[in-house]
Write a protein that holds these residues in place. Structure first.
Motif, mmCIF file in Angstrom:
data_model
loop_
_atom_site.group_PDB
_atom_site.id
_atom_site.type_symbol
_atom_site.label_atom_id
_atom_site.label_comp_id
_atom_site.label_asym_id
_atom_site.label_seq_id
_atom_site.Cartn_x
_atom_site.Cartn_y
_atom_site.Cartn_z
ATOM 1 N N SER A 173 2.842 10.290 -15.703
ATOM 2 C CA SER A 173 1.767 11.365 -16.045
ATOM 3 C C SER A 173 0.596 11.354 -14.931
ATOM 4 N N ALA A 174 0.320 9.802 -14.541
ATOM 5 C CA ALA A 174 -1.134 9.700 -14.192
ATOM 6 C C ALA A 174 -2.381 10.244 -15.023
ATOM 7 N N LEU A 189 12.339 8.490 -19.416
ATOM 8 C CA LEU A 189 11.139 7.795 -20.066
ATOM 9 C C LEU A 189 10.240 8.418 -19.231
ATOM 10 N N LEU A 190 9.328 8.887 -20.377
ATOM 11 C CA LEU A 190 7.912 9.417 -19.950
ATOM 12 C C LEU A 190 6.586 8.534 -20.136
ATOM 13 N N VAL A 191 6.128 8.248 -18.972
ATOM 14 C CA VAL A 191 5.017 7.171 -19.187
ATOM 15 C C VAL A 191 3.923 8.142 -19.315
ATOM 16 N N CYS A 192 3.162 8.164 -20.436
ATOM 17 C CA CYS A 192 2.213 9.382 -20.317
ATOM 18 C C CYS A 192 0.670 8.847 -20.788
ATOM 19 N N ALA A 244 2.243 0.852 -23.450
ATOM 20 C CA ALA A 244 2.164 0.058 -22.190
ATOM 21 C C ALA A 244 1.127 -0.982 -22.214
ATOM 22 N N ALA A 245 1.692 -2.045 -22.944
ATOM 23 C CA ALA A 245 0.553 -3.020 -22.763
ATOM 24 C C ALA A 245 0.891 -3.980 -21.429
#
Ligand SMILES: [Zn+2]
Ligand SMILES: [Zn+2]
Length: 249
Positions: free
Chosen positions: A157-158, A175-178, A241-242
């Motif tokens: 997503s930034a 996968l969505l990194v949000c 997201a550690a």
């Protein structure tokens, strides 16, 4: 594809926790997304030979790009001795970074990196990875990125609030990194340029993604609370997201 988290701290780094930086790898192709403070060190630990195939800077906020100067010196003077690394960013970002360095067109900054401005609609292929972009709703032009390889899709997503091009770009992603910068108390609409964890979860549900990785949490937030809030809104698997997190996509 494999995702590795170099750092994910929102707004400023904290001890042991760099700001935004991610490695996405497929086969022998490795792309770095963002270069926030602390990520040049984390990159050296994660990639001993310093090999990269491309760099993408999502926007000009320092928590996403300030370590580009240290990457520049690392690639220039370090053992990789890299030249011509493809580097993608919204229009104007490379010029702003070069201006900070006082770098004219003959400066090494333009030889170590081959800068290319990208916007929604640009189709970029790096090795075995296809990249596509959308603008998010943020204070400055900001790219959300979809990376596709081996039939799998990852979307990052930034930074950005509700709306913009992110929901369409994220549709059907594995996968969505949000981002989930804001505290739950911020509610809906209090600050339109970032999301709460519940808003990230709702976006993941509406986009029909496979799983959700929360990132860019403000440092004062409790990640466990954020994961719980996002999970309630999403109804699917959620993690945080550690730094050092690895996910097979
Ligand atoms: Zn940020
Ligand atoms: Zn930002």
């Amino acid at each position: 594809m494999r995702l590795r988290v170099l750092g994910s701290s929102g707004a400023y780094p904290t001890p042991g926790h760099p700001c935004s930086g991610y490695l996405v790898e497929s086969g022998r192709t490795r792309v770095m997304l963002d270069a926030g403070p602390g990520t040049a060190v984390a990159f050296q630990a994660a990639v001993p030979d310093h090999h990269l195939d491309a760099l993408v800077l999502t926007h000009a906020h320092p928590d996403h790009c300030s370590d580009v100067f240290h990457l520049f010196n690392l690639l220039r003077f370090g053992p990789a001795n890299r030249r011509g690394l493809p580097a993608f960013a919204p229009a104007g970002v490379a010029e702003a970074l070069a201006a900070f360095l006082g770098a004219d067109e003959d400066h090494a900054f333009h030889r170590v990196f081959t800068w290319q401005a990208v916007a929604p609609g640009a189709a970029v292929r790096v090795g075995g990875i296809d990249l596509a972009f959308a603008f998010t709703h943020h204070q400055v032009p900001t790219l959300a990125i979809r990376l596709e390889a081996e039939g799998r899709r990852l979307v990052y997503s930034a930074d950005g609030g509700p709306g913009g091009g992110l929901p369409a770009l994220a549709a059907g992603a594995d996968l969505l990194v949000c981002e989930a910068t804001l505290p739950a108390e911020a509610g809906d609409g209090a600050w339109p340029y970032h999301l709460t964890a519940a808003q990230a979860g709702a976006l993941a549900r509406e986009a029909g993604v496979g799983s959700l990785l929360l990132t860019h949490l403000a440092p004062m937030l409790d990640p466990a609370r954020s994961v719980a809030a996002a999970g309630e809104a999403f109804g699917g698997p959620v993690d945080w997201a550690a730094p050092g997190t690895e996910v097979q996509v």
